[in-house]
Enzyme design. Structure first.
Site, short mmCIF file in Angstrom:
data_model
loop_
_atom_site.label_atom_id
_atom_site.label_comp_id
_atom_site.label_asym_id
_atom_site.label_seq_id
_atom_site.Cartn_x
_atom_site.Cartn_y
_atom_site.Cartn_z
CG HIS A 221 -16.60 -66.79 -25.95
ND1 HIS A 221 -17.74 -67.13 -25.26
CD2 HIS A 221 -16.44 -65.46 -25.76
CE1 HIS A 221 -18.25 -66.04 -24.69
NE2 HIS A 221 -17.48 -65.01 -24.98
CD GLU A 222 -13.07 -63.48 -26.25
OE1 GLU A 222 -13.55 -62.45 -26.77
OE2 GLU A 222 -13.38 -63.85 -25.11
CG HIS B 255 -17.73 -61.90 -28.73
ND1 HIS B 255 -19.06 -61.76 -28.39
CD2 HIS B 255 -17.13 -62.37 -27.61
CE1 HIS B 255 -19.24 -62.13 -27.13
NE2 HIS B 255 -18.09 -62.51 -26.62
CE1 TYR C 190 -21.05 -59.09 -25.19
CE2 TYR C 190 -20.06 -57.44 -23.79
CZ TYR C 190 -20.18 -58.75 -24.21
OH TYR C 190 -19.40 -59.72 -23.61
CD GLU D 290 -20.41 -63.10 -23.56
OE1 GLU D 290 -20.00 -64.21 -23.21
OE2 GLU D 290 -19.67 -62.27 -24.11
CG ASP E 256 -21.55 -59.22 -17.26
OD1 ASP E 256 -20.75 -58.84 -18.14
OD2 ASP E 256 -22.06 -60.36 -17.25
CG HIS F 14 -20.05 -62.42 -19.53
ND1 HIS F 14 -19.96 -61.05 -19.62
CD2 HIS F 14 -19.22 -62.93 -20.48
CE1 HIS F 14 -19.10 -60.73 -20.58
NE2 HIS F 14 -18.65 -61.85 -21.12
#
Lengths: 401, 100
Positions: A173-174, A177, A188, A197, A270, A275
């Protein structure tokens, strides 16, 4: 005959222009979408921006090059080098998980999608573990991955989170990005942020599924499995199969993700719920992959990857992702193919209808001419291609001066 | 001194918010917070410092004393170095207190 030419000129379809018209009325959107030359200019500019970003990146090495740093609970990135490429395991689970996870993610992109690392040019994969004390998060800072240890400083009965390297999909996931930053550059915030996301969850999950050799039907589609301590009632942080069901606990509350556009949430935190509303495109990918069957990283993953790389822009919204994945499926597998129908069904499952007038087929199959025969064929399409080529030519000339 | 703390974003996307009052906190925590606010030169900071990247925590802090009040919105990696100890202290104090 003209089929192949048609498919080439529609590499840049009108829908990609939605970045300019995200907040416009339907009329305004239509107007902007009519101007393909603007799209070409923006795209050329984005190529330039992407290359500029690549130039400022510190380390491009080529091949798989991982560095894991240890911050020993401090905050000044990156920390002390703990394991570099080819070095043996250290015995520190966070260091070794970050190393193996970055490797598995690199392998998915390289072996399945022929992508060389985060930037497509062999950028070194830097990760830092043991970031700060009691740090219940993992993030991408624009240059590297960073992982906290959760509630390592609390007695076990009081812990909520385990270390963030514990789940392979968090690492995928990271890192994704980073890929998104170099490709679509999805802003974002709000829908573009939720797409950002979602792409991270999609490829994070695919890294895990591929490592476990699981088909779409065999996979659990849980994001962050094992991250929550045994004190918490939950199997992970998000569920792509059933958004909104990953956890339900007195301390954490209930997983807030929607699975359908009718439950889309407008929220003031957020970054507009990036998310949270990601549950919608997440579930669309799950539904598409299930419809196709087999290994999700092969066909569905390929379609999503090409869409992220070539079709979306910084302000794309869910409807753009739906339309573009549909067109990419047509290009890769043929207009009207089962794969393309699966993409359509996948988005339909979350309440997003795709305009099927232009199937984006490559003309290779019997259904390949559905696009050129449809009413959406724009007389300006070939003009747009010429303009695009002119823009690219001008760009190259400018840069070589 | 009153401090309102709100943390959003992060990989898990969970919202945590809590208010602290140095009159009611344990003495050691209260004294430490006063020191950390001063060390951060909090009232001289701008109202917004954004960060790039993804999954970073975003903090919104309001500190109120008899004389002054200031609100700051800051991203994890954009926080000035002398502000980080205050963010860490508040993060640990607010842990396990999600805004449900």
């Amino acid at each position: 005959m003209s089929h192949q030419f048609y498919s080439i000129e529609c590499i840049i379809p009108p829908h990609i222009q939605n970045n300019i018209a995200e907040k416009g009325t339907p009329e305004q959107r239509k107007k902007v979408m009519g101007s393909i030359s603007q799209s070409a200019a923006i795209r050329a500019q984005r190529v330039l921006l992407t290359e500029t970003k690549a130039l400022v990146e510190p380390v491009t090495v080529g091949g798989k090059q991982r560095n894991i740093f240890n911050l020993n609970f401090g905050s000044n990135l990156p920390g002390i080098l703990a394991r570099s490429e080819g070095a043996p395991p250290t015995g520190d689970p966070a260091v070794d998980e970050a190393y193996e996870g970055a490797g598995a993610t690199y392998d998915l992109y390289q072996q399945e999608y022929q992508r060389e690392s985060i930037d497509g040019k062999g950028m070194r994969l830097d990760s830092t573990v043991h970031y700060m004390k009691g740090y219940d998060n993992a993030f991408w800072n624009g240059r590297q991955m960073v992982y906290g240890d959760g509630d390592e400083d609390l007695p076990e009965p009081q812990r909520i989170f385990n270390r963030f390297t514990i789940a392979l999909d968090i690492i995928g996931h990271e890192l994704t990005h980073g890929v998104t930053q170099f490709e679509a550059g999805l802003v974002y915030r709000d829908q573009s942020g939720a797409l950002n996301e979602s792409f991270s969850d999609v490829f994070g999950s695919l890294v895990k599924q591929r490592q476990r050799n699981q088909t779409a039907a065999e996979a659990d589609w849980i994001i962050g499995e094992g991250l929550l301590s045994p004190n918490i009632n939950g199997i992970g942080i998000r569920s792509m199969k059933a958004p909104g069901t990953a956890y339900n606990d007195p301390l954490l509350g209930k997983d807030p993700q929607p699975a359908h556009m009718s439950d889309y949430k407008t929220i003031d935190y957020d970054n507009g719920g990036v998310h949270i509303n990601s549950g919608i495109p997440n579930h669309a990918f799950y539904a598409t992959a299930m419809e196709m069957g087999g290994y999700a990283w092969q066909k569905a993953g390929q379609i999503w990857y090409v869409t992220l790389r070539d079709r979306l822009t910084s302000t794309s919204v869910f409807a753009d992702a739906a339309q573009q994945t549909y067109l990419v499926a047509g290009n890769l597998f043929g207009g009207g193919s089962l794969e393309q129908q699966a993409v359509r069904a996948g988005w339909q499952a979350v309440g997003i209808q795709i305009d099927a007038g232009d199937s984006g087929g490559n003309g290779g199959g019997t259904g390949g001419d559905t696009g050129s025969g449809g009413g959406t064929t724009s007389p300006g399409c070939s003009t747009a291609l010429v303009q695009l080529l002119d823009n690219v030519k001008a760009l190259i000339e400018n840069r070589s001066r | 001194m009153k401090i309102s703390y709100r943390r959003t974003g992060g990989f898990a996307g969970m919202l945590i918010s809590h208010s602290f009052d140095t009159d009611t906190l344990p003495k050691t925590d209260a004294e430490e917070l006063v020191k950390l606010v001063s060390a951060a030169d909090f009232f001289a900071l701008p109202s917004k410092i954004t960060a790039t990247g993804a999954d970073q925590f975003q903090y919104t802090l309001t500190v109120e004393t008899a004389e002054q009040q200031h609100t700051l919105e800051v991203g994890e990696t954009s926080a000035p170095e002398n502000l980080r100890p205050l963010l860490e202290k508040l993060r640990l104090l607010a842990r396990g207190k999600p805004d449900l």
